[in-house]
Design an enzyme around this catalytic site. Structure first.
Site, short mmCIF file in Angstrom:
data_model
loop_
_atom_site.label_atom_id
_atom_site.label_comp_id
_atom_site.label_asym_id
_atom_site.label_seq_id
_atom_site.Cartn_x
_atom_site.Cartn_y
_atom_site.Cartn_z
N LYS A 1 4.22 3.19 5.62
CA LYS A 1 3.81 1.93 6.22
C LYS A 1 4.05 0.81 5.22
CE LYS A 1 -0.41 0.30 5.91
NZ LYS A 1 -0.85 -0.24 4.62
N HIS B 1 -4.36 1.51 10.09
CA HIS B 1 -5.45 2.44 9.75
C HIS B 1 -6.64 2.31 10.73
CE1 HIS B 1 -3.14 3.08 6.26
NE2 HIS B 1 -3.65 2.15 5.47
N LYS C 1 -10.65 -7.23 1.00
CA LYS C 1 -10.62 -7.00 -0.45
C LYS C 1 -11.74 -7.82 -1.08
CE LYS C 1 -6.53 -4.88 -0.31
NZ LYS C 1 -6.44 -3.42 -0.49
N GLU D 1 -13.32 -2.94 0.69
CA GLU D 1 -12.93 -2.58 -0.68
C GLU D 1 -13.52 -3.63 -1.62
OE1 GLU D 1 -8.74 -0.24 -0.14
OE2 GLU D 1 -8.69 -2.40 0.12
N HIS E 1 -1.48 7.20 6.05
CA HIS E 1 -2.15 8.22 5.22
C HIS E 1 -3.60 8.44 5.62
CE1 HIS E 1 -3.69 4.81 2.87
NE2 HIS E 1 -4.55 5.64 2.33
N LYS F 1 -6.67 12.07 6.00
CA LYS F 1 -7.99 12.13 5.35
C LYS F 1 -8.90 13.06 6.14
CE LYS F 1 -7.81 7.54 3.32
NZ LYS F 1 -8.60 6.95 2.26
C1 BG6 Z 1 -3.20 1.09 2.02
C2 BG6 Z 1 -3.28 -0.40 1.89
O1 BG6 Z 1 -2.44 1.43 3.15
O2 BG6 Z 1 -4.49 1.62 2.15
C3 BG6 Z 1 -4.16 -0.80 0.73
O3 BG6 Z 1 -1.97 -0.92 1.68
C4 BG6 Z 1 -5.52 -0.11 0.83
O4 BG6 Z 1 -4.32 -2.21 0.65
C5 BG6 Z 1 -5.32 1.37 1.03
O5 BG6 Z 1 -6.21 -0.36 -0.38
C6 BG6 Z 1 -6.64 2.06 1.27
O6 BG6 Z 1 -6.45 3.45 1.32
P1 BG6 Z 1 -7.24 4.43 0.37
O7 BG6 Z 1 -6.81 5.78 0.77
O8 BG6 Z 1 -6.83 4.08 -1.03
O9 BG6 Z 1 -8.68 4.17 0.59
#
Ligand code: BG6
Length: 487
Positions: free
Chosen positions: A144, A236, A322, A212, A174, A178
């Site tokens: 992505k 996501h 963020k 985050e 991804h 999880k």
């Molecule tokens: C990514 C984003 O796809 O996912 C990031 O580009 C984000 O900005 C991240 O921080 C979060 O995934 P994970 O697995 O690190 O919590």
């Protein structure tokens, strides 16, 4: 038929973008875990345009695995990974890069090409591969963001499907690898008791938070081209919503899950300007690669509707950002209140109704908030949360799982063209038609007044701290925590 047949294991992994940040942070540690688990035994050819040698790549792999929080607990496996590495340096625009790659692959005829590169280069690389026949018997895994709007996603799909069959294309999200997110699907359909209440008749609203506490971590220029809506919400968070809301798959097999999810994306109502709150943390404009007058959002909150029989009238509130107050991923399903006021406190608008809470990260948990009577003459109760701790020490890194699956040809946890395009359709209008990003202080919950206005009477937004720091048993505070429910 150019693509590899499903279920045929690949005999090599070609890794475009091997010198990049994602490779260093996530991919090498995952490849190391794959070697330990025995799912990676084939040559890995790194490709990049960095003027590196194979020795540089091997050093990077060692460093990346050592720097990972899990460290190196099996030095022999790390050396095996290092010995599997090969390297091709070259410009992706230059056909010679692909001729060189072909040579480096030697006898390997069924590679999986993993494109951990900016999406603007996907088309070029795919064409380069096809020009030397490296699409035949091969798979392609694309990272992505898959496009930056509906038009670019369609062009990308067209470029990739010109060289690979759909079954040989693995689009990574991804989050789907999880454990806690896979568990949403499992939990819903392995427990029949929730099905009768999993609809508009019993559910008032759903909140999904992915917060985050850190900033853009040196990815300013990437973020400038993305923003929180494209980076996290459209992929996501929509995937999480799809798993929460899809109809039961009609047969055992992931094809049925993909089809059920695609129906959800197609039923999502396109967002309008009023459904969307944008924020930007103070300090973002000082990040490297960020414009001094940037209006890119580092916080996004949206109100989403799914226009289906099951979900009519149930709003879904999604937020991400963020530099927020904490790092947490959580889903809160809020149920309707009892229809009659048999007990005053149970229908008190200041008391929250029943909720089912899925903590997705940093640790997994499922909580069920219910009211129970307090001892005494009066019929007055308090809220207690029954908590099931789902954390598993065996948890695999998402990339370990997803790349192992791709090498085996198992596309269950990857997204399909129809879902990707349908998801872009939902956000298409607000990519350009939106209010300016509102500044917020780092360490807060974003532009709170506007986010609160968005959620309105379905609020407040769930505070994940509330679950982490419950009120002591016996108080009248709205939240409690029944340790007896711990598994
Ligand atoms: C990514 C984003 O796809 O996912 C990031 O580009 C984000 O900005 C991240 O921080 C979060 O995934 P994970 O697995 O690190 O919590």
């Amino acid at each position: 038929m150019p693509g590899a047949l499903p279920d045929t294991p690949s005999d090599s992994l070609v890794f475009f973008g091997a010198t990049g940040d994602l490779a260093r942070k996530s991919i090498f540690p995952s490849l190391y875990r794959m070697v330990k688990a025995g799912t990676l035994t084939v040559p890995v050819v790194g490709v990049a345009f960095s003027n590196w040698t194979v020795a540089d790549l091997r050093e990077r792999a060692r460093q990346s695995v050592s720097d990972h929080p899990d460290g190196v607990d099996d030095p022999a496996a790390l050396e095996t990974l290092v010995s599997l590495l090969r390297y091709v340096d070259g410009d992706y625009q230059d056909p010679a890069t692909f001729t060189h790659l072909r040579k480096e692959l030697g006898e390997c005829s069924q590679p999986t090409h993993y494109l951990a590169i900016p999406p603007a280069l996907f088309g070029t690389v795919v064409q380069g591969l096809a020009a030397v026949g490296l699409n035949e018997g091969a798979r392609v895994v694309v990272e992505k963001p898959f496009g930056r709007d509906l038009g670019s996603a369609k062009s990308l799909n067209a470029a990739i499907t010109a060289a690979f069959d759909e079954h040989a294309i693995f689009r990574i999200d991804h989050f789907l690898g999880k454990e806690e997110i896979m568990n949403l699907l499992y939990f819903r359909f392995a427990n029949a008791m929730f099905e009768p209440i999993w609809n508009r008749n019993y559910i008032a609203s759903v909140q999904v938070t992915f917060a985050e506490s850190f900033g853009v971590r040196g990815r300013g220029s990437f973020y400038e081209s993305a923003g929180a809506l494209r980076d996290v919400v459209e992929n996501h968070l929509f995937q999480i919503v799809a798993l929460l809301t899809m109809e039961a798959p009609t047969y055992q097999g992931y094809g049925a899950v993909q089809a059920a999810k695609a129906n959800v994306f197609n039923a999502m109502r396109p967002l309008t300007r009023d459904d969307y709150v944008r924020g930007q943390f103070v300090g973002y404009r000082d990040e490297e690669g960020v414009a001094s007058d940037s209006d890119v959002e580092t916080f996004a909150a949206v109100r989403l509707h799914i226009d289906s029989w099951r979900w009519a009238g149930v709003p879904f509130y999604l937020r991400t950002g963020k530099c927020l107050a904490t790092s947490v991923g959580e889903v809160v399903v809020e149920f309707k209140r009892p229809p009659q006021a048999l007990f005053d406190d149970a229908v008190d608008p200041h008391q929250r109704p029943n909720r089912l809470r899925f903590r997705l990260q940093p640790e997994g948990a499922i909580g069920l908030n219910v009211r129970v009577k307090r001892p005494g003459e009066e019929f007055v109760g308090h809220e207690r949360e029954l908590v099931l701790d789902t954390e598993s020490p065996l948890e695999r890194e998402p990339y370990e799982r997803l790349l192992s699956d791709a090498l085996r040809g198992d596309s269950a946890l990857f997204t399909h063209e129809d879902s990707v395009e349908a998801a872009w359709r939902v956000v298409e209008a607000v990519l350009t038609d939106h209010a300016p990003a509102i500044p917020y202080e780092p360490g807060t919950w974003g532009p709170e007044a506007q986010a609160d206005a968005l959620i309105g009477h379905h609020g407040p937004w769930h505070d994940p701290h509330e679950a982490d720091h419950p009120a002591p048993v016996g108080t009248t505070a709205p939240s409690g925590h029944a340790q007896g429910g711990h598994a």
